[in-house]
Design a protein around this motif. Structure first.
Motif, PDB file in Angstrom:
ATOM      1  N   ALA A 151       0.825  -1.207   0.000  1.00  0.00           N
ATOM      2  CA  ALA A 151       0.000   0.000   0.000  1.00  0.00           C
ATOM      3  C   ALA A 151       0.859   1.257   0.000  1.00  0.00           C
ATOM      4  O   ALA A 151       2.031   1.232   0.390  1.00  0.00           O
ATOM      5  CB  ALA A 151      -0.929  -0.002   1.214  1.00  0.00           C
ATOM      6  N   LEU A 152       0.265   2.359  -0.452  1.00  0.00           N
ATOM      7  CA  LEU A 152       0.956   3.655  -0.515  1.00  0.00           C
ATOM      8  C   LEU A 152       2.266   3.546  -1.288  1.00  0.00           C
ATOM      9  O   LEU A 152       3.302   4.079  -0.888  1.00  0.00           O
ATOM     10  CB  LEU A 152       1.220   4.186   0.909  1.00  0.00           C
ATOM     11  N   ASN A 153       2.204   2.809  -2.382  1.00  0.00           N
ATOM     12  CA  ASN A 153       3.384   2.604  -3.234  1.00  0.00           C
ATOM     13  C   ASN A 153       4.558   2.021  -2.457  1.00  0.00           C
ATOM     14  O   ASN A 153       5.720   2.401  -2.658  1.00  0.00           O
ATOM     15  CB  ASN A 153       3.800   3.917  -3.900  1.00  0.00           C
ATOM     16  N   GLY A 154       4.235   1.080  -1.558  1.00  0.00           N
ATOM     17  CA  GLY A 154       5.269   0.405  -0.793  1.00  0.00           C
ATOM     18  C   GLY A 154       5.803   1.197   0.377  1.00  0.00           C
ATOM     19  O   GLY A 154       6.840   0.853   0.941  1.00  0.00           O
ATOM     20  N   ARG A 155       5.086   2.267   0.755  1.00  0.00           N
ATOM     21  CA  ARG A 155       5.562   3.108   1.862  1.00  0.00           C
ATOM     22  C   ARG A 155       4.753   2.921   3.143  1.00  0.00           C
ATOM     23  O   ARG A 155       5.014   3.595   4.143  1.00  0.00           O
ATOM     24  CB  ARG A 155       5.518   4.583   1.450  1.00  0.00           C
ATOM     25  N   ALA A 156       3.764   2.043   3.143  1.00  0.00           N
ATOM     26  CA  ALA A 156       2.889   1.885   4.313  1.00  0.00           C
ATOM     27  C   ALA A 156       3.667   1.402   5.528  1.00  0.00           C
ATOM     28  O   ALA A 156       4.605   0.618   5.421  1.00  0.00           O
ATOM     29  CB  ALA A 156       1.764   0.906   3.986  1.00  0.00           C
ATOM     30  N   ARG A 157       3.246   1.885   6.692  1.00  0.00           N
ATOM     31  CA  ARG A 157       3.847   1.488   7.960  1.00  0.00           C
ATOM     32  C   ARG A 157       2.808   0.767   8.817  1.00  0.00           C
ATOM     33  O   ARG A 157       1.608   0.872   8.577  1.00  0.00           O
ATOM     34  CB  ARG A 157       4.387   2.706   8.732  1.00  0.00           C
ATOM     35  N   ALA A 158       3.294   0.040   9.831  1.00  0.00           N
ATOM     36  CA  ALA A 158       2.399  -0.698  10.721  1.00  0.00           C
ATOM     37  C   ALA A 158       2.833  -0.493  12.165  1.00  0.00           C
ATOM     38  O   ALA A 158       4.011  -0.274  12.447  1.00  0.00           O
ATOM     39  CB  ALA A 158       2.398  -2.183  10.371  1.00  0.00           C
ATOM     40  N   MET A 159       1.862  -0.595  13.064  1.00  0.00           N
ATOM     41  CA  MET A 159       2.138  -0.493  14.493  1.00  0.00           C
ATOM     42  C   MET A 159       1.693  -1.774  15.174  1.00  0.00           C
ATOM     43  O   MET A 159       0.628  -2.312  14.865  1.00  0.00           O
ATOM     44  CB  MET A 159       1.406   0.714  15.113  1.00  0.00           C
ATOM     45  N   VAL A 160       2.508  -2.275  16.106  1.00  0.00           N
ATOM     46  CA  VAL A 160       2.156  -3.430  16.920  1.00  0.00           C
ATOM     47  C   VAL A 160       1.974  -2.924  18.348  1.00  0.00           C
ATOM     48  O   VAL A 160       2.907  -2.353  18.926  1.00  0.00           O
ATOM     49  CB  VAL A 160       3.235  -4.528  16.879  1.00  0.00           C
ATOM     50  N   VAL A 161       0.786  -3.112  18.918  1.00  0.00           N
ATOM     51  CA  VAL A 161       0.475  -2.632  20.257  1.00  0.00           C
ATOM     52  C   VAL A 161       0.565  -3.809  21.223  1.00  0.00           C
ATOM     53  O   VAL A 161      -0.221  -4.753  21.135  1.00  0.00           O
ATOM     54  CB  VAL A 161      -0.927  -2.001  20.311  1.00  0.00           C
ATOM     55  N   THR A 162       1.530  -3.761  22.133  1.00  0.00           N
ATOM     56  CA  THR A 162       1.739  -4.868  23.075  1.00  0.00           C
ATOM     57  C   THR A 162       1.259  -4.476  24.468  1.00  0.00           C
ATOM     58  O   THR A 162       1.066  -3.303  24.775  1.00  0.00           O
ATOM     59  CB  THR A 162       3.219  -5.259  23.145  1.00  0.00           C
ATOM     60  N   ARG A 163       1.117  -5.500  25.333  1.00  0.00           N
ATOM     61  CA  ARG A 163       0.490  -5.261  26.639  1.00  0.00           C
ATOM     62  C   ARG A 163       1.459  -4.831  27.728  1.00  0.00           C
ATOM     63  O   ARG A 163       1.033  -4.391  28.783  1.00  0.00           O
ATOM     64  CB  ARG A 163      -0.235  -6.526  27.082  1.00  0.00           C
ATOM     65  N   SER A 164       2.764  -4.965  27.520  1.00  0.00           N
ATOM     66  CA  SER A 164       3.730  -4.567  28.552  1.00  0.00           C
ATOM     67  C   SER A 164       5.069  -4.268  27.889  1.00  0.00           C
ATOM     68  O   SER A 164       5.298  -4.604  26.714  1.00  0.00           O
ATOM     69  CB  SER A 164       3.913  -5.683  29.586  1.00  0.00           C
ATOM     70  N   ARG A 165       5.950  -3.654  28.653  1.00  0.00           N
ATOM     71  CA  ARG A 165       7.275  -3.331  28.122  1.00  0.00           C
ATOM     72  C   ARG A 165       8.069  -4.594  27.815  1.00  0.00           C
ATOM     73  O   ARG A 165       8.806  -4.646  26.823  1.00  0.00           O
ATOM     74  CB  ARG A 165       8.028  -2.452  29.118  1.00  0.00           C
ATOM     75  N   LEU A 166       7.910  -5.648  28.646  1.00  0.00           N
ATOM     76  CA  LEU A 166       8.611  -6.903  28.380  1.00  0.00           C
ATOM     77  C   LEU A 166       8.088  -7.540  27.089  1.00  0.00           C
ATOM     78  O   LEU A 166       8.870  -8.068  26.285  1.00  0.00           O
ATOM     79  CB  LEU A 166       8.446  -7.866  29.561  1.00  0.00           C
ATOM     80  N   HIS A 167       6.762  -7.513  26.899  1.00  0.00           N
ATOM     81  CA  HIS A 167       6.204  -8.016  25.639  1.00  0.00           C
ATOM     82  C   HIS A 167       6.764  -7.232  24.454  1.00  0.00           C
ATOM     83  O   HIS A 167       7.064  -7.801  23.398  1.00  0.00           O
ATOM     84  CB  HIS A 167       4.675  -7.903  25.647  1.00  0.00           C
ATOM     85  N   CYS A 168       6.890  -5.919  24.630  1.00  0.00           N
ATOM     86  CA  CYS A 168       7.420  -5.072  23.555  1.00  0.00           C
ATOM     87  C   CYS A 168       8.834  -5.515  23.180  1.00  0.00           C
ATOM     88  O   CYS A 168       9.167  -5.634  21.998  1.00  0.00           O
ATOM     89  CB  CYS A 168       7.409  -3.606  24.006  1.00  0.00           C
ATOM     90  N   VAL A 169       9.663  -5.767  24.182  1.00  0.00           N
ATOM     91  CA  VAL A 169      11.036  -6.218  23.933  1.00  0.00           C
ATOM     92  C   VAL A 169      11.035  -7.559  23.202  1.00  0.00           C
ATOM     93  O   VAL A 169      11.741  -7.744  22.204  1.00  0.00           O
ATOM     94  CB  VAL A 169      11.809  -6.336  25.265  1.00  0.00           C
ATOM     95  N   LYS A 170      10.234  -8.508  23.697  1.00  0.00           N
ATOM     96  CA  LYS A 170      10.230  -9.846  23.095  1.00  0.00           C
ATOM     97  C   LYS A 170       9.681  -9.827  21.674  1.00  0.00           C
ATOM     98  O   LYS A 170      10.184 -10.533  20.786  1.00  0.00           O
ATOM     99  CB  LYS A 170       9.428 -10.808  23.982  1.00  0.00           C
ATOM    100  N   PHE A 171       8.639  -9.026  21.426  1.00  0.00           N
ATOM    101  CA  PHE A 171       8.117  -8.892  20.064  1.00  0.00           C
ATOM    102  C   PHE A 171       9.173  -8.289  19.150  1.00  0.00           C
ATOM    103  O   PHE A 171       9.332  -8.714  17.997  1.00  0.00           O
ATOM    104  CB  PHE A 171       6.856  -8.015  20.068  1.00  0.00           C
ATOM    105  N   THR A 172       9.901  -7.292  19.644  1.00  0.00           N
ATOM    106  CA  THR A 172      10.916  -6.626  18.822  1.00  0.00           C
ATOM    107  C   THR A 172      12.028  -7.605  18.441  1.00  0.00           C
ATOM    108  O   THR A 172      12.428  -7.689  17.263  1.00  0.00           O
ATOM    109  CB  THR A 172      11.508  -5.421  19.574  1.00  0.00           C
ATOM    110  N   LEU A 173      12.526  -8.337  19.416  1.00  0.00           N
ATOM    111  CA  LEU A 173      13.602  -9.293  19.144  1.00  0.00           C
ATOM    112  C   LEU A 173      13.145 -10.379  18.181  1.00  0.00           C
ATOM    113  O   LEU A 173      13.866 -10.750  17.242  1.00  0.00           O
ATOM    114  CB  LEU A 173      14.081  -9.922  20.458  1.00  0.00           C
TER     115      LEU A 173
END
Length: 1000
Positions: A583-605
């Protein structure tokens, strides 16, 4: 027989404007090369400023008229076709000349005069009446051909705006008018950017506008609502000429609203191979709802003076920054009448709830100032704020956090009057913070103390008065999602008691913003997933556990496991690569909303790992605060470390770079983050209420080529999301009034525990307000109450007391803002309980670490459950008034062996017959909610036992209907070891739905 033509609509508009002061002139009075009406401009200048004209004539002689006209035309701007060469200077534009005039050979000329605001300058009123308003129909604008514009309005010979009219009865609409503008040669001088204020496309029913005619024109609706109301005496768009185009209205718009701003677009430049900032000018003409809101507020303030509150419910896409800027400047120069010499407000204070001063809001307000130095930003210390207040600066921009620091030290301000304009009022007006604002601004004013309280400390009475409404302060609160207490504090009240309602002063709704294309509908393409898993017990022991708490802990355990996060990341990437990535000529971005800071770290890794394995040419960023330690690995992580960005590069800035397509967050960036490239959101966090609306609204920013927003939700049900959004889809109102007498009920219930004496209460208050007595003298008084609390034998009674204390503190800090309280006993108790509440023993949370070591996750999968458009009703959203939470002990824990709770969880989340049983359960719930017996029990003032009994009887009848259709299901829910657990689960779910308004 009647004939309908476009000309008839032109004639009608012309007659209406002729009646209000416009003179009609033929098109040949217009000079196509200079793009103005020479006779009108020269007549205005000679009549209003004869001395200046005579002075200039000494330089130019017989060429004065020609030289002056050419000078004015060139100063407005030469446009893109300036002699085919690069422009040496920036075009000033029409709005600059009308506001600031022009100089030629040292002689200054004003090109229009605005309506005087006071009686300070009588000569100005005379000049104001010399303005010349002209209308030209079928204006031939081009030196090269005879093309014409339907209607052009002029002020003192200068073109203000153009209008193309279409009549439905000739089978043409506003779309045809837009196309006509699109097909014009935009190099023609009258279409140059900044040459006119605005261009309108109009038919019988709708109005659209644009300020910049170019190859790809962006048209903005200029209607009163989703559709304009029927007008008994004519066209739906009558307001366009009867209100907006009136001479007084146009001068008001020119003076106070239209503005040229320099905006910055941060985008990736493929040629330079980096993110760059591109600056460009934008001409802002107020949209209808913006103009209407500010004008209605101004009219009300002039009529009723200082001391009332205004709530403006304008949703995302309404242009709140400009509204706050326009309102602040207008209030700063507002007089009660034309004869007055004193302004209504001494200072305008703009509050933002962000700890770092909102730079966008600050820049917008500063851009709008017509006199340098009017706007003052408090970007340093509270001392700076104090200084500005003492000097009576016109507009002061600061953060809400700075007020408590100075509330007890601010200098005497006498009887000065303040307008407080609040951005996102629902998050800025917490009880004690609001009290500090009021206390700071009313310091030194005379406090009226009733005779029976004349022996009380003055400081106590100041605190009481500071909580309530103040005669010297008017509040102007902006939000798109008002809470109930915001409506009651700032809204318009109609009726009394239970029949009272509180509504915003002005609304621009989510529904209208979506309809007009300013924002996208984030619920139109929603997808929910469900997780299925099974657990097994590893140890021989079978410990007793609290079923509810253990279940919550076990489910959290499942959601943090590496295989769980790996599968969710895989699902996210599969979904993103299938469509959003393109989408948007390949420029689309996405957000992942996690429930805690530890979840955020694990999702990122995990996401970085899988992206690398797939050979993707992009990665992800993460957003969370502080340090996060992973107990499993012992490693600590920070946002900076995981992102690895160059020093000084912010996350929003870096997300523009194509090497980053995902932003994974925990709490950060879920509010106030505007990124139009966000196209998809992946939700792995329970969302509800305002948090739900604000989080998902990160996706709603419109952008060329972005026609939708996609949501994939692992946790929430679609009807939960629907319930969160519904109150804010149209105008939000509170149905009913908070009952202040509940405070006296709570006061009595708290006193019945006899944890303190009247003497102790009085002594604490005396010490509290005496700056010469050290704080530690308070401690023995509180400690005696704590000791008495510990001697209460029944835990249920302790919980009841604590619940009543919490309710009192919450309710008093709110109710005391609704009106001025003069009951010191309530204030004393409030002070006492605030200290006591901090010292009462806290509930010890059970540690289930050993429990998690006793289980294994044996299987896990996710599957799409539902997808589609989450529908919202076309109705205003009712919010109930604040109620004190009833005191009462916590129920005894329902305990059982670990093996049993594992079986129950597997039963609910396992894969065998999962979909079939899920459909049955949902069907049972729907039938229960439709039951008149259950509705009657829940809507009446019944005990929990009576409700549960009635619920069981109804459920037994519903279950019985499954005997012939699905006997296995019937047997599972009515017999065996899970019967009571399932019945209780269903009852709690029904209560949850009822509490959210699910039962009519």
């Amino acid at each position: 027989m009647k004939t309908y033509t476009e000309a008839k609509l032109e004639v009608h508009m012309e007659k209406r404007l002729n009646a209000s002061g416009f003179r009609s002139l033929p098109y040949d009075t217009f000079d196509r090369d200079l793009c103005l009406i020479p006779t009108e401009l020269l007549s205005f200048l000679k009549e209003s400023q004869p001395k200046a004209y005579q002075k200039l004539s000494k330089y130019y002689g017989a060429d004065t008229d020609q030289k002056l006209l050419k000078r004015i035309s060139e100063e407005i701007g030469s446009g893109p076709a300036y002699s085919g060469r690069k422009k040496k200077k920036k075009d000033r534009g029409l709005i600059d000349l009308l506001r600031n005039g022009i100089k030629d050979r040292g002689v200054h000329f004003d090109l229009c005069y605005f309506q005087p605001k006071s009686g300070l300058n009588p000569d100005h009123a005379q000049r104001y009446r010399q303005n010349r308003f002209v209308l030209v129909r079928q204006l031939h604008f081009s030196p090269q051909n005879q093309q014409s514009i339907d209607v052009v309005l002029f002020l003192n010979g200068l073109p203000l705006l153009t209008v193309e009219l279409k009549n439905h009865y000739t089978s043409q609409t506003v779309i045809d008018a837009q196309k006509q503008y699109q097909d014009r040669d935009h190099k023609e001088k009258i279409f140059h950017f900044k040459r006119c204020l605005v261009h309108f496309a109009v038919d019988n029913d709708q109005v659209f506008m644009t300020t910049h005619l170019r190859k790809k024109i962006k048209w903005f609706p200029y209607n009163k609502g989703i559709q304009n109301p029927i007008y008994d005496d004519g066209h739906r768009v009558h307001y366009f000429w009867d209100e907006i185009l009136q001479p007084e209205s146009l001068l008001d718009i020119i003076e106070n609203f239209v503005v040229i701003v320099e905006e910055t677009d941060v985008a990736y430049d493929s040629v330079q191979g980096k993110v760059v900032e591109k600056k460009f000018d934008v001409q802002i003409f107020p949209r209808y709802h913006q103009l209407d809101a500010i004008r209605e507020i101004r009219k009300e303030v002039v009529a009723k003076g200082v001391g009332r509150n205004f709530l403006i419910q304008h949703t995302t896409g309404a242009g709140k920054s400009y509204e706050i800027g326009w309102l602040s400047h207008i209030l700063a120069s507002l007089y009660p009448d034309m004869e007055a010499t004193d302004r209504i407000f001494d200072s305008i204070i703009v509050l933002t709830d962000r700890r770092v001063l909102d730079k966008q809001l600050q820049n917008t307000i500063t851009r709008l100032e017509k006199t340098k130095g009017v706007t003052n930003s408090v970007d340093k210390t509270s001392k700076q704020l104090k200084e500005y207040l003492e000097k009576g600066k016109d507009i002061i921009i600061t953060t809400i956090q700075k007020f408590p620091v100075i509330s007890n030290a601010i200098a005497e301000l006498g009887d000065r009057k303040f307008a407080i304009v609040i951005d996102e009022v629902h998050s800025s007006q917490s009880g004690d913070t609001a009290k500090h604002v009021k206390k700071a601004l009313t310091k030194g004013q005379e406090i009226e103390i009733e005779e029976e309280y004349d022996d009380l400390p003055k400081e106590l009475m100041e605190d009481i008065k500071a909580r309530g409404k103040q005669k010297n302060i008017s509040y102007f609160g902006f939000t798109g999602t008002p809470k109930g207490k915001t409506l009651e504090l700032f809204g318009e009240k109609e009726g009394k008691g239970k029949n009272a309602t509180f509504r915003p002063f002005h609304s621009y709704t989510m529904r209208q913003s979506i309809y007009e294309g300013f924002t996208l509908d984030v619920l139109a393409h929603y997808m929910t997933y469900k997780r299925f898993f099974t657990l097994s017990k590893k140890l021989e022991e079978d410990p007793e556990v609290d079923k509810k708490k253990a279940a919550r802990q076990l489910i959290s355990y499942v959601d943090i496991q590496p295989e769980t996060i790996a599968l969710k990341v895989r699902t996210i990437l599969d979904h993103f690569l299938a469509k959003p990535a393109k989408a948007l000529n390949g420029r689309a971005r996405a957000m992942v909303v996690t429930r805690s800071r530890l979840h955020c770290v694990k999702f990122t890794l995990e996401m970085k790992k899988q992206m690398k394995e797939r050979g993707l040419n992009f990665s992800c960023l993460c957003g969370f605060s502080g340090k996060v330690k992973d107990d499993e690995t012992g490693k600590e992580y920070t946002e900076i470390q995981l992102n690895g960005l160059d020093k000084g590069v912010s996350i929003p800035y870096a997300l523009k770079d194509p090497q980053y397509r995902f932003l994974i967050v925990a709490n950060k960036f879920q509010t106030g983050f505007d990124e139009p490239l966000l196209y998809a959101m992946y939700v792995d966090k329970k969302l509800s209420g305002l948090q739900c609306v604000q989080t998902l609204s990160r996706l709603n920013r419109s952008k060329t080529g972005k026609d939708k927003a996609l949501v994939l939700d692992f946790v929430n049900e679609w009807d939960d999301i629907q319930r969160a959004f519904q109150p804010y889809y149209q105008t939000t109102y509170q149905d009913g009034e908070t009952d202040p007498n509940r405070l006296y009920d709570l006061q009595r219930e708290i006193e019945e525990f006899n944890l303190y004496t009247v003497h102790e209460l009085e002594e604490l208050v005396r010490i509290f307000y005496n700056p010469n007595i050290p704080d530690e003298k308070l401690m023995p008084i509180i400690e005696r109450s704590v000791d008495r609390f510990k001697k209460i034998e029944e835990k249920e009674d302790q919980d009841t007391f604590k619940g009543n204390v919490q309710s009192y503190l919450r309710l008093y800090s709110y109710i005391a803002q609704l009106d001025n309280f003069t009951d010191p006993d309530l204030e004393k108790l409030y002070i006492y309980l605030k200290y006591l509440n901090k010292k009462l023993p806290r509930e010890q949370r059970e540690n289930y670490d050993d429990l998690l070591n006793a289980v294994d996750l044996t299987s896990f999968r996710v599957a799409k459950k539902w997808s589609g458009d989450i529908p919202l009703e076309y109705e205003d959203g009712a919010i109930q008034p604040m109620e004190a939470r009833e005191g009462g002990g916590m129920p005894e824990p329902d305990t059982g062996p670990l093996s049993e709770i594992i079986k129950i969880i597997n039963e609910l989340f396992g894969e065998e017959n999962a979909k079939e049983y899920e459909d049955h359960i949902e069907n049972v719930m729907d039938r229960a909610m439709d039951s008149t017996d259950i509705k009657a029990q829940f809507q009446a003032d019944n005990t929990e036992a009576n409700r549960y009994k009635s619920f069981q009887e109804v459920m037994d009848q519903i279950y019985l209907s499954y005997v012939n259709t699905d006997f296995d299901f019937y047997k599972k829910v009515t017999t065996g070891e899970y019967k009571d657990v399932i019945m209780n689960f269903m009852y709690q779910e029904l209560k949850r739905r009822f509490d959210r308004g699910g039962i009519g």
